[in-house]
Design an enzyme around this catalytic site. Structure first.
Site, PDB file in Angstrom:
ATOM      1  N   LYS A 314       5.253   0.826  -7.990  1.00  0.00           N
ATOM      2  CA  LYS A 314       6.668   1.157  -8.101  1.00  0.00           C
ATOM      3  C   LYS A 314       7.271   0.145  -9.065  1.00  0.00           C
ATOM      4  CE  LYS A 314      10.969   1.535  -5.409  1.00  0.00           C
ATOM      5  NZ  LYS A 314      11.579   1.468  -4.050  1.00  0.00           N
ATOM      6  N   GLU A 318      14.915   0.792  -8.249  1.00  0.00           N
ATOM      7  CA  GLU A 318      15.613   0.143  -7.135  1.00  0.00           C
ATOM      8  C   GLU A 318      15.391  -1.368  -7.111  1.00  0.00           C
ATOM      9  OE1 GLU A 318      15.898   3.681  -3.855  1.00  0.00           O
ATOM     10  OE2 GLU A 318      14.069   2.462  -3.804  1.00  0.00           O
ATOM     11  N   ARG A 351       4.377   5.479  -9.951  1.00  0.00           N
ATOM     12  CA  ARG A 351       5.400   6.335  -9.346  1.00  0.00           C
ATOM     13  C   ARG A 351       6.499   6.685 -10.354  1.00  0.00           C
ATOM     14  NH1 ARG A 351       8.402   4.594  -4.955  1.00  0.00           N
ATOM     15  NH2 ARG A 351       8.143   6.449  -3.670  1.00  0.00           N
ATOM     16  N   ASP A 392      15.028  12.791  -3.560  1.00  0.00           N
ATOM     17  CA  ASP A 392      14.427  11.823  -2.637  1.00  0.00           C
ATOM     18  C   ASP A 392      14.146  12.418  -1.261  1.00  0.00           C
ATOM     19  OD1 ASP A 392      13.492   9.499  -1.518  1.00  0.00           O
ATOM     20  OD2 ASP A 392      15.407   8.468  -1.469  1.00  0.00           O
ATOM     21  N   GLU A 420      12.298  10.163   7.032  1.00  0.00           N
ATOM     22  CA  GLU A 420      13.396   9.280   6.643  1.00  0.00           C
ATOM     23  C   GLU A 420      14.734  10.015   6.629  1.00  0.00           C
ATOM     24  OE1 GLU A 420      14.756   6.682   2.695  1.00  0.00           O
ATOM     25  OE2 GLU A 420      12.757   7.595   2.807  1.00  0.00           O
TER      26      GLU A 420
END
Length: 733
Positions: A314, A318, A351, A392, A420
């Site tokens: 990743k 973020e 990713r 997401d 999630e």
């Protein structure tokens, strides 16, 4: 295989509770609390088919003298000994009514009985199960080109027995459609599982490498039984420490344990590791010293773990570091790592979950915009790991437009198994229907029939490697997933990673038979609950194409009103754009233009409110409140009816489940019953909060025949959940 110590603990807890409450009770304890998953292997002695099985399987001959051969023998001793007690004998010679397992290399009888053509088409991991005469004896043959293929065939055969299928005239030939089939554990070294709702991580890093918990073996058995062949052990928000010698020794212990089950270990890596733990000035992929550091690290890993799978990355997402920190592109970062792994046969899974408000582009478009121009620039051992939808892991999204957009670059599917955005581990949401919906959707990238599944398995563009990853829902809870019914999502992910053409309904029925009961009423009822469950959740959470309205940060419960966060795309209001004129995000050419990233005729289908499937209406269009829906209702009424229908159906799920009392093991039954009670309450909460909030924009009454929501909008806005599970690492004071 060893469940006794866990059961003793469970019994002790129950007895202590009874004593503490001065309670004298008689109760039936059936040794079933969910730990055994779908590998229950209950005795078949009380079933009509048991006698047939006992006559058909009188001896077992496992011909492979390897660690995997030993695993097969252990599984068969345990499984057949439990299902058909007293009938099992192991023989090295060929006998009538024998289960004969092996490869042409391990058994001359198998080599003579099967032609090269028979096994050529099943590849390295496939298998053949056949009722056949071998050396003049009638046997049930499980044959493969590799020991691992024979292991998969063994589990398939046991599945036939568990689901009471006939084994009289078998002729089965299977091989996986996808190469890399793996679970991604978002588990931190502290044992905190990000987005984990079933307790701590199962990896006890403090006790490794010397203490190998029985749960690790049972985890490996479960994965092998559904054809999974890889596991990424740590969080994609990775800490560099995982690459230190101290932790690589621990990783190697797990890799050694998993190897006989056909499972490779992968690691999520922090892109800044050369700087943080390597002492270099930077981690710039253009710096030759950085590339050499990664080559040295790869050499070190493969010395410890000869079959190490590779890296999951990743990067520049973020806040995670990546090549973009140095003005470099994704392909430069991925290729540097790929070059380090290539001599050892390792792969890079890079990713595509990237978004940044600085780009000025709507979030759903950013992954496509960043990776489409890079098609053909990645090394052959790089896969781009793409979430199923463009945002997401929402309850429902259209497929990501990256599937079908990069013919020269393999796209690896990333599904979320942990819920999630779907109620955590207290909401029964069977995800097989979501996986099937996505995998069977046509991208039209090369004309009709260009399904997402064919993109993922590599067949559409003749990619040389393929992969599918599922973000794990597994934790240290006794029942593994926090909710017995959610074990089915682990199960169906593995089965569909093996064969994406399986139907969600067939797998649901299979799982129910193996896990709960073979009773027809139970199987039929449970299968229908499972098949309806995801649509029910969509209705009470995000109907008609809405998305991302969950509480901020923890993603628990409804919070469509949140608007004050620092980045626009962190706010739920960004995803519904409700105002007095209507609701939904205009992603057509007159708005964000995200629809242009899809191929025709998908683009045309989604472009018009008249032709778009209504489940995606508000994803692609900002629609007036009085817009007439296909039901004849105005949009406002239709939206409210969806919310109310979802809440009503959630309550019905519990009522339906209650009717199965006495037909399912009482421990299993009670666990699910309690969770369904929570789900019904929270579905009401979702309905009330969302309807009250959106009513402030529509200024329209609750449709006739529906009761007004309970509570006030301010009451719902005031709710806080500072300790909701599965968010980020808790702060320690």
């Amino acid at each position: 295989m060893m469940f006794t110590s866990y059961m003793r603990t469970a019994v002790a807890i129950v007895l202590l509770a009874l004593v503490a409450n001065n309670t004298i009770a008689q109760f039936h304890f059936n040794d079933e609390d969910g730990y055994r998953l779908w590998l229950k292997y209950d005795a078949l002695s009380d079933t009509p088919i048991a006698n047939t099985y006992a006559k058909k399987i009188t001896t077992v001959n496992v011909t492979m003298p390897s660690a995997t051969g030993t695993v097969i023998q252990q599984e068969l001793r345990y499984a057949l000994g439990a299902m058909l007690p007293g009938t099992l004998h192991f023989r090295d010679s060929i006998n009538d009514n024998q289960l004969l397992i092996g490869t042409p290399a391990s058994s001359s009888a198998i080599k003579k009985s099967l032609s090269k053509k028979d096994l050529k088409h099943v590849g390295d991991e496939g298998f053949i199960i056949r009722s056949q005469t071998v050396a003049g004896k009638n046997v049930t043959l499980i044959a493969a080109n590799s020991d691992i293929g024979a292991l998969y065939g063994t589990f398939h055969f046991l599945r036939l027995l568990q689901t009471h299928q006939s084994i009289a005239r078998l002729d089965i030939s299977e091989s996986p459609k996808v190469d890399v089939r793996m679970l991604n554990h978002w588990d931190n070294l502290s044992r905190y599982a990000e987005r984990g709702y079933a307790g701590q991580s199962i990896w006890n890093w403090h006790k490794l490498p010397d203490y190998l918990d029985q749960r690790y073996y049972d985890y490996a058995r479960a994965n092998a039984s559904i054809g999974l062949n890889g596991v990424s052990l740590n969080n994609v928000n990775a800490t560099p420490e995982i690459l230190t010698p101290q932790y690589l020794e621990k990783v190697a212990a797990l890799a050694d344990l998993f190897r006989p089950y056909g499972i490779k270990v992968y690691l999520s890596i922090n892109f800044s590791s050369p700087h943080i733990i390597g002492g270099l000035d930077n981690s710039d992929p253009a710096n030759p010293k950085v590339g050499q550091w990664w080559k040295n690290k790869a050499n070190e890993i493969y010395q410890r773990i000869p079959n190490f799978g590779g890296f999951l990355v990743k990067a520049n997402s973020e806040g995670e570091p990546g090549p973009g920190d140095y003005g470099r592109s994704h392909d430069m970062g991925a290729n540097m790592l790929a070059d380090a792994l290539a001599p050892h046969g390792g792969i890079v899974m890079w990713r595509a979950f990237v978004y940044a408000h600085e780009s000025g582009e709507e979030r759903s478009k950013q992954a496509y915009s960043e990776f489409k121009p890079l098609d053909g620039k990645f090394r052959d051992n790089v896969l781009i790991q793409v979430k199923n939808g463009p945002i997401d892991f929402q309850p429902r999204e259209p497929f990501s437009p990256l599937f079908g957009a990069t013919p020269k670059t393999p796209m690896m599917m990333e599904f979320q198994v942990t819920q999630e955005y779907l109620g955590f581990s207290t909401h029964l949401v069977y995800l097989g229907t979501l996986y099937e919906e996505v995998l069977k959707t046509d991208t039209w990238a090369k004309g009709q029939g260009s399904t997402v599944g064919r993109v993922v398995d590599g067949s559409l563009f003749n990619n040389s490697i393929s992969g599918m990853a599922g973000v794990s829902n597994i934790g240290a809870d006794r029942n593994w997933t926090g909710h017995i019914m959610l074990q089915s999502n682990w199960y169906v992910f593995g089965r569909m990673a093996w064969d994406h053409e399986l139907t969600a309904q067939a797998v649901a029925e299979e799982w129910a038979r193996m896990t709960l009961s073979n009773d027809w009423e139970v199987v039929n009822t449970v299968t229908q609950i499972m098949m309806n469950s995801r649509e029910i959740a969509v209705n009470y959470m995000t109907p008609l194409g809405l998305a991302h309205m969950m509480g901020t940060g923890h993603h628990y419960g409804p919070a469509p009103w949140v608007s004050e966060l620092g980045r626009p795309e962190w706010n739920p209001v960004y995803y519904h754009r409700a105002d007095k004129n209507g609701i939904g995000v205009n992603r057509t050419p007159t708005g964000e233009s995200a629809i242009e990233q899809y191929h025709e005729p998908v683009r045309k289908l989604y472009s018009s409110t008249e032709t778009i499937p209504e489940e995606f209406l508000l994803w692609f269009h900002h629609v007036p409140w009085d817009h007439t829906m296909r039901s004849g209702r105005p949009l406002w009424d239709e939206l409210v009816h969806h919310y109310y229908q979802g809440a009503e159906d959630a309550a019905k799920m519990k009522t339906t489940w209650d009717g199965l009392e006495g037909k399912i093991d009482p421990y299993q039954f009670k666990q699910v019953q309690m969770a369904l009670g929570i789900q019904a309450k929270e579905a009401d909460w979702w309905r009330n909060a969302c309807v009250l909030y959106f009513q402030t924009f529509s200024d329209m009454p609750i449709p006739e025949g529906l009761k007004a929501p309970k509570g006030t909008l301010e009451d719902y806005k005031a709710m806080r959940f500072p300790f909701a599970p599965g968010n980020t690492e808790p702060r320690r004071h």
